[in-house]
Design a protein around this motif. Structure first.
Motif, short mmCIF file in Angstrom:
data_model
loop_
_atom_site.label_atom_id
_atom_site.label_comp_id
_atom_site.label_asym_id
_atom_site.label_seq_id
_atom_site.Cartn_x
_atom_site.Cartn_y
_atom_site.Cartn_z
N UNK A 183 -34.76 21.63 14.84
CA UNK A 183 -33.60 21.54 13.96
C UNK A 183 -33.57 22.78 13.06
N UNK A 184 -32.40 23.30 12.85
CA UNK A 184 -32.25 24.40 11.90
C UNK A 184 -32.13 23.88 10.48
N UNK A 185 -32.74 24.59 9.53
CA UNK A 185 -32.71 24.19 8.12
C UNK A 185 -32.13 25.33 7.30
N UNK A 186 -31.15 25.02 6.46
CA UNK A 186 -30.50 26.02 5.61
C UNK A 186 -30.52 25.55 4.16
N UNK A 187 -31.06 26.37 3.27
CA UNK A 187 -30.98 26.12 1.82
C UNK A 187 -29.80 26.93 1.29
N UNK A 188 -28.85 26.23 0.68
CA UNK A 188 -27.59 26.84 0.31
C UNK A 188 -27.44 26.87 -1.21
N UNK A 189 -27.11 28.04 -1.72
CA UNK A 189 -26.73 28.25 -3.12
C UNK A 189 -27.82 27.97 -4.15
N UNK A 190 -29.08 28.27 -3.89
CA UNK A 190 -30.03 28.21 -5.01
C UNK A 190 -29.84 29.43 -5.90
N UNK A 191 -30.23 29.33 -7.16
CA UNK A 191 -30.19 30.55 -7.97
C UNK A 191 -31.36 31.45 -7.57
N UNK A 192 -31.33 32.68 -8.00
CA UNK A 192 -32.21 33.71 -7.45
C UNK A 192 -33.69 33.44 -7.66
N UNK A 193 -34.06 32.87 -8.79
CA UNK A 193 -35.48 32.61 -9.04
C UNK A 193 -36.02 31.56 -8.08
N UNK A 194 -35.23 30.54 -7.78
CA UNK A 194 -35.65 29.53 -6.81
C UNK A 194 -35.67 30.14 -5.41
N UNK A 195 -34.65 30.92 -5.08
CA UNK A 195 -34.60 31.53 -3.74
C UNK A 195 -35.78 32.47 -3.51
N UNK A 196 -36.12 33.27 -4.51
CA UNK A 196 -37.25 34.18 -4.37
C UNK A 196 -38.58 33.42 -4.32
N UNK A 197 -38.66 32.30 -5.02
CA UNK A 197 -39.87 31.48 -4.95
C UNK A 197 -40.03 30.89 -3.55
N UNK A 198 -38.93 30.50 -2.92
CA UNK A 198 -39.01 30.06 -1.52
C UNK A 198 -39.55 31.18 -0.64
N UNK A 199 -39.16 32.42 -0.94
CA UNK A 199 -39.71 33.54 -0.19
C UNK A 199 -41.19 33.73 -0.45
N UNK A 200 -41.62 33.57 -1.70
CA UNK A 200 -43.04 33.72 -2.02
C UNK A 200 -43.88 32.63 -1.36
N UNK A 201 -43.32 31.44 -1.19
CA UNK A 201 -44.03 30.32 -0.57
C UNK A 201 -43.95 30.37 0.96
#
Length: 598
Positions: free
Chosen positions: A567-585
């Motif tokens: 299944x494809x998973x898409x996180x939509x419209x987080x603010x930048x600090x949350x989005x970058x934290x997803x990248x760090x994790x």
């Protein structure tokens, strides 16, 4: 005799000036080369003197233009502009150096930036200082819509500095600032339309080109890891310092707009409008672009959750307005008790409790309600942290509801009694700050005198707080709400064209809101049965404030399980600090994180 002596003295002077010349050759007439050398030296001296004079005149005229930019074009300044330039005519560029057309074009550009009409002056705000909490000492300007003329460099100083340096316009060639001869611009030209971008280019800030698309996909940015991890740990002071170090002059991200956008999202997430506006002035001045629009993300989250609660038939808030705090009324032994959504202090008020308070007020509806009735002990570290927090509240115009104020004041008085120098002064400072917020100047003065007697030090002086605290009685009881909100999964069918055939596929939707804190693994696992035959899952993060490490780990494991199911998973419209934290994790390696560029 006098003629011979005069001739001899002149000969001595020549010998002193030319010690390498033979004595017998001093009376010989000067050669052609010597005369040319003397002439060249005199010309060089004249050129140096003209340059020195022109530099002085140019500096004075530029200072006048900067003054006009700050204060506007007054009658006296207009007379000064109409006077002739005092630059040396011989130093003006001639044919072969720079044409008069180029000089006039440069003058027009400086006029556009520094004088112009009132609208143009508003569109070029002065330099701004970004420091601790982004505070400036510059007067606020109306929100501009800026034409991207050549922007000048703003000056950003350390947070301890309050003075704001002005921008210096440098001109390499001497210019004639006879501005009265040039027509005043009537309007600022509109920015040229951006050319379409064929393909997005990955920017070093961790985002795709923000000017090419309305949505960008986030990639991991190691240079921002410290800031986003601090935000995930609710260490907001460290997060702000890291971001300011990156965007301040000399920082590695000073020229990257997307890193500035991360700082904008930080202030939105913590509901800090004043530093946001100050940062916007710096952004407009630095890049010549329109700054992002302000909104309070905690207020949006509170309104969203209240609207969802009101829409639920079983909710006790169903009859309340969507933006109002939750209020319940119940009978307790014949006494009516009102319940407000708020924070209840634990028995031990330490640093952990203060951190929890700081996190919970992000989602608390205004006015904030806090109950101090259960406190039995206050640690010095907790008192210091709470004092710092209350000092921040005191600077904002807001209403705060307190319950059990006298209980906390009495505990602080018992912890640090008068005359006991061994007691930590932090308890005294918290006691004084509470009295200031409660607007009790008489009690404040009495406690200040006791502090002075105990430590033989000057106490803090009284200063009225901007915030207003309303002390509630026991008829009001606070109700704590959960911070993490994970919605039920909804499914829908969308058209999909595969192998030249149109078919309908099932897509699942999920919403994360509030703050994901602690263990959410069981909550996520309960959603597995709701996925059905969905081939992809869209997770809306528009109202997601923060995600901590534990919740992010659970979220990563859940995403891996969904990917194993193809299944494809898409996180939509987080603010930048949350989005970058997803990248760090590492979440972005297994799911797409789509950032809305607003």
């Amino acid at each position: 005799m006098s003629k011979d002596s005069g001739s001899f003295l002149r000969k001595v002077v020549r010998f002193v000036a030319n010690p390498t010349t033979d004595w017998t050759e001093l009376d010989a007439p000067a050669s052609e080369d010597d005369r040319e050398s003397e002439y060249a030296k005199s010309e060089i001296k004249a050129m140096i003197e003209r340059k020195r004079r022109n530099d002085f005149v140019r500096k004075r005229e530029l200072d006048m233009l900067r003054k006009i930019r700050r204060e506007g074009l007054s009658q006296d300044n207009a007379l000064l502009l109409g006077s002739a330039s005092r630059l040396d005519p011989d130093s003006r560029p001639q044919n072969g150096a720079r044409s008069d057309i180029a000089v006039k074009a440069k003058i027009d550009e400086i006029e556009m930036q520094m004088v112009g009409d009132p609208a143009a002056r508003l569109m070029r705000p002065p330099a701004a200082v970004v420091s601790g909490h982004g505070r400036l000492t510059e007067l606020k300007q109306p929100k501009p819509t800026v034409s991207p003329v050549a922007p000048t460099q703003p000056s950003v100083l350390p947070s301890a500095m309050d003075s704001i340096p002005r921008v210096t316009q440098s001109v390499n060639e001497p210019l004639d600032f006879d501005l009265a001869a040039q027509p005043a611009p009537t309007s600022v030209p509109a920015p040229p339309a951006e050319a379409p971008v064929a393909a997005p280019m990955a920017a070093p800030s961790g985002f795709l080109n923000p000017h090419a698309f309305d949505v960008a996909e986030v990639v991991h940015d190691p240079e921002l890891d410290e800031a986003v991890i601090a935000f995930a740990n609710a260490d907001f002071d460290l997060c702000e310092r890291c971001l300011l170090d990156l965007v301040n002059p000399g920082g590695p991200r000073h020229d990257q707009t997307e890193t500035w956008m991360v700082l904008f999202d930080f202030y939105r997430s913590l509901d800090l409008p004043e530093p946001f506006e100050n940062l916007a002035v710096s952004f407009v001045h630095k890049f010549g672009l329109s700054a992002p629009q302000w909104y309070s993300l905690p207020q949006r989250v509170a309104d969203h959750l209240a609207a969802k609660a009101a829409a639920s038939p079983a909710s006790p808030e169903a009859e309340q307005p969507a933006a109002a705090p939750a209020v319940e009324t119940q009978e307790d032994e014949g006494q009516t008790v009102k319940t407000l959504e708020g924070w209840i202090s634990p028995r031990l008020l330490d640093t952990e409790a203060v951190s929890q308070l700081r996190v919970e007020i992000l989602q608390m509806p205004r006015p904030w309600t806090m109950d101090w009735s259960d406190v039995v002990r206050v640690s010095p570290e907790g008192a210091a942290g709470l004092t710092q927090l209350m000092q921040q509240w005191a600077k904002e115009k807001q209403d705060i509801n307190w319950i059990g104020v006298e209980n906390l004041l009495n505990i602080l008085a018992d912890t640090a009694p008068t005359g006991v120098r061994d007691a930590d002064p932090a308890c005294w400072m918290l006691r004084l700050e509470m009295l200031r917020l409660c607007n009790r100047p008489t009690d404040f003065d009495e406690v200040a005198i006791d502090y002075c007697v105990t430590y033989e030090l000057s106490p803090p002086s009284w200063e009225a707080a901007q915030a207003r605290v309303r002390v509630l009685d026991d008829s009001v009881s606070p109700l704590s709400r959960p911070l993490s909100h994970v919605s039920e999964i909804s499914t829908s069918f969308v058209e999909s064209q595969m192998h030249n055939e149109i078919e309908f596929v099932q897509v699942a939707s999920l919403e994360l809101s509030g703050q994901l804190i602690g263990d959410i693994g069981n909550t996520l696992n309960e959603l597995d049965s709701q996925l059905g035959e969905s081939v992809s899952l869209d997770i809306d993060c528009t109202y997601l404030l923060r995600v901590d490490f534990i919740a992010a780990g659970d979220l990563l494991n859940w995403v891996l399980a969904r990917r194993a199911e193809d299944r494809g998973v898409n996180f939509i419209n987080p603010h930048r600090l949350v989005a970058l934290f997803f990248g760090a994790m590492g979440i972005n390696e297994h799911a797409r994180v789509k950032l809305q560029l607003v």
